[in-house]
Design an enzyme around this catalytic site. Structure first.
Site, PDB file in Angstrom:
ATOM      1  CE  LYS A 134     -47.205 -25.154   4.481  1.00 21.13           C
ATOM      2  NZ  LYS A 134     -48.046 -24.132   3.820  1.00 21.13           N
TER       3      LYS A 134
ATOM      4  CG  ASP B 127     -47.791 -24.948   9.702  1.00 17.21           C
ATOM      5  OD1 ASP B 127     -46.908 -24.192  10.116  1.00 17.21           O
ATOM      6  OD2 ASP B 127     -48.805 -24.541   9.088  1.00 17.21           O
TER       7      ASP B 127
ATOM      8  CD  GLU C 211     -38.664 -23.515  12.299  1.00 14.45           C
ATOM      9  OE1 GLU C 211     -38.269 -22.805  11.362  1.00 14.45           O
ATOM     10  OE2 GLU C 211     -38.359 -23.348  13.484  1.00 14.45           O
TER      11      GLU C 211
ATOM     12  CG  ASP D 170     -48.438 -18.125   6.533  1.00 14.16           C
ATOM     13  OD1 ASP D 170     -47.441 -18.831   6.802  1.00 14.16           O
ATOM     14  OD2 ASP D 170     -49.611 -18.532   6.653  1.00 14.16           O
TER      15      ASP D 170
END
Ligand SMILES: *[C@@H]1O[C@H](CO)[C@@H](O)[C@H](O)[C@H]1NC(C)=O
Ligand SMILES: *[C@@H]1O[C@H](CO)[C@@H](O)[C@H](O)[C@H]1NC(C)=O
Ligand SMILES: *[C@@H]1O[C@H](CO)[C@@H](O)[C@H](O)[C@H]1NC(C)=O
Ligand SMILES: *[C@@H]1O[C@H](CO)[C@@H](O)[C@H](O)[C@H]1NC(C)=O
Ligand SMILES: *[C@@H]1O[C@H](CO)[C@@H](O)[C@H](O)[C@H]1NC(C)=O
Length: 402
Positions: free
Chosen positions: A140, A142, A178, A200
Site C-alpha cells: 500500500k 501513500d 493518493e 480516509d
C-alpha cells in the site's frame, strides 16, 4: 531484438499480481493506527483463519504505517521499529504464509509517511528489494510528506515504485493510496492494481458536515480525512464507470465493526463496497467483532457479487434516484444477471417502485427471478415491482433469467 523491446515494455507497464477481482484482507490502520505490535499481527493472522474470514476470501494481512524505525540504517535501508516488531517483518510474513495468508506492507511516495516515518521517495529500488527479501506480497503506497518532492507529480512518483517492484523480481500487488488527487481513475491503470479515490473513511454513516470537504469526484478542495460511508458512495457516481479488472477504485478500508453503525448501515456499507467492486479490506479489531458484524463480512452471496468474474462496478441510476432520499444503482454480473441496489437514505421505511424498463439491462416484458441477497427471499417479477426498504437499508436484488 524487436521481441525483447516488446517484452521490456510489457514488464515496465504494470506489476503482474492477479487483480481480476478486487483484493480482500485486513489492514491494521483503522483500529490500531501506529500502535500495533508483533503479537497483534500474529493474533490477527490466527483470527482470520479461526473465524472463517480467510476461507471467505479475506486473505491479505496488511501492516499499515508505523512498522518503521524513525531513521534509515547507514546503508540507506528502512529499519523496523524494534519495540513493536522485535523480530522484524520476515518472521511475520512467514507466520502469515504458513496460515495460507499473504502479507502486505505500507510505504509512501514522499520523504515522510503520514505517520512521519521515513518514506520511500528516492529509495524506491532499495525499499522494493527489501520488501521482496522479507517475503512481502502487497504494497500500500501513500502520498504524504511529498511536498519537498512536489516537483514530481503523483503519476511520476507512483510509477517509480511500480518499476522498482517489477525490478524486485517478486510478484507484489500494488495498491495506490493518493486519495483521488489528480483523478487517478484516468491514469492509475498504467501503474497499480487499485487506487484510492477519496480521503480516509471514518466510522460514520452520514456526513457530519465538518469533514471530507470534497463530496464529488471532481471537487478540487484538498479537504482530507473523515469521509462518511454515504460521501464515499456519492463520489463513486463519477468514478465507478472507470473501475475495471486490474484497476479497481478503492473506497478505503471497511468500518464494519467499528463505531456505532446499525446493522442496516453496516450491510449498506458492505453492499456498496461489494457491488461497486472496491477492495474489501477489514479495518476492525477482529477479536472484538460482534457476531452480527462478522456475519455481514462473511456473507457468501455479497462476497460473490464482489468477486464476480466480470469485475464490473454497479453504476448510479439518476432516473430512479431522489437526492438525499433514495438511490438506485445497477450493474452487470456474469451469466447475464443484473444486480440492483436500493438505498433508503431516510429515517423511515419507504417504498421503492422499481420501473423495470428504466434499467437498461432488464426487459420489462420478461419474467425475472429476483433474489434478495440479504434476506435470501426469491420472487418472480414481471414489469414494475414495489419493495419496502427500511431506514438506511440497502436491498440488494439479483435479477436472473430462469
Ligand atoms: C502488544 O500490544 C497489545 C495492545 O496494546 C498489548 O496488550 C501487548 O502487551 C503488546 N505486546 C507486546 C509484546 O508488546
Ligand atoms: C517505536 O515505536 C514506539 C511506539 O510508537 C515509539 O515510542 C518509538 O520511538 C519507536 N522507536 C523507533 C526507534 O522509532
Ligand atoms: C459509540 O457509542 C458508545 C456508547 O454509546 C460511545 O461511547 C462511543 O463514543 C460511540 N462511538 C462513536 C464512534 O460514535
Ligand atoms: C435521522 O435521525 C438521526 C438520529 O436520530 C437524526 O440525527 C437526523 O437528524 C435524522 N435525519 C432526518 C433527515 O430526519
Ligand atoms: C410501471 O409504472 C409506470 C409509471 O408508474 C407506468 O407508466 C407503467 O404503466 C407501469 N407498467 C406496468 C407494466 O405496470
Amino acid at each position: 531484438m524487436f521481441f525483447l523491446t516488446l517484452l521490456a515494455f510489457a514488464v515496465g507497464c504494470q506489476a503482474k499480481a492477479n487483480a481480476n477481482t478486487p483484493q480482500m484482507g485486513w489492514n491494521s490502520w483503522n483500529t490500531f493506527k501506529l500502535n500495533f505490535n508483533e503479537s497483534i499481527l500474529e493474533k490477527t493472522a490466527d483470527l482470520l483463519v479461526s473465524t472463517g474470514l480467510r476461507d471467505a476470501g479475506f486473505n491479505y494481512l496488511i501492516i499499515d504505517d508505523g512498522w518503521q524505525a524513525a531513521t534509515r540504517a547507514e546503508d540507506g535501508r528502512q529499519q523496523v521499529n524494534a519495540t513493536k516488531l522485535p523480530n522484524g517483518i520476515a518472521p511475520i510474513a512467514k507466520y502469515a504464509h504458513e496460515r495460507g495468508l499473504k502479507i502486505g506492507i505500507y510505504s509512501d511516495a514522499g520523504i515522510y509517511t503520514c505517520g512521519f516515518q521515513p518514506g520511500s521517495w528516492g529509495y524506491e529500488e532499495l525499499d522494493a528489494a527489501t520488501y521482496a527479501q522479507w517475503g512481502i506480497d502487497y504494497l500500500k503506497y501513500d502520498n504524504c510528506g511529498s511536498f519537498q518532492a512536489g516537483t514530481q507529480s503523483p503519476p511520476e512518483r507512483f510509477s517509480k515504485m511500480r518499476d522498482a517492484l517489477v525490478a524486485s523480481g517478486r510478484d507484489i500487488f500494488y495498491s495506490l493510496c493518493e486519495w483521488g488527487h489528480q483523478f487517478p481513475w484516468y491514469w492509475a491503470d498504467q501503474i497499480g492494481q487499485s487506487y484510492r479515490m477519496s480521503g480516509d473513511i471514518t466510522a460514520i454513516f452520514s456526513d457530519t458536515g465538518k469533514d471530507c470537504a470534497c463530496k464529488t469526484a471532481y471537487c478540487l478542495n484538498t479537504g482530507y480525512a473523515g469521509c462518511s460511508v454515504l460521501t464515499i458512495i456519492r463520489k463513486m457516481r463519477e468514478i465507478a464507470p472507470f473501475s475495471k479488472p486490474g484497476s479497481f477504485a478503492d473506497m478505503d478500508m471497511l468500518e464494519i465493526g467499528n463505531g456505532n453503525m446499525t446493522l442496516h448501515q453496516q450491510r449498506t456499507h458492505m453492499s456498496f463496497w461489494a457491488a461497486l467492486k472496491s477492495p474489501l479490506i477489514i479495518g476492525a479489531d477482529i477479536s472484538k467483532l460482534s457476531k452480527e458484524s462478522l456475519s455481514v463480512l462473511k456473507n457468501k452471496n455479497i462476497i460473490q457479487i464482489s468477486q464476480d468474474s466480470l469485475g464490473k462496478a454497479a453504476l448510479f441510476v439518476p432516473e430512479l434516484s431522489v437526492e438525499k432520499v433514495k438511490q438506485v444503482w445497477a450493474g452487470d454480473l456474469s451469466g447475464g444477471r443484473t444486480v440492483v441496489l436500493l438505498l433508503n437514505e431516510l429515517n423511515s421505511t419507504q417504498n421503492f417502485e422499481l420501473l423495470v424498463k428504466a434499467l437498461p439491462a432488464l426487459n420489462s416484458r420478461e419474467t425475472w427471478k429476483v433474489e434478495d441477497v440479504w434476506s435470501k427471499e426469491v420472487i418472480k417479477v414481471k414489469g414494475n415491482y414495489t419493495v419496502a426498504v427500511e431506514t438506511h437499508e440497502t436491498k440488494v436484488l439479483v435479477f436472473s433469467r430462469n
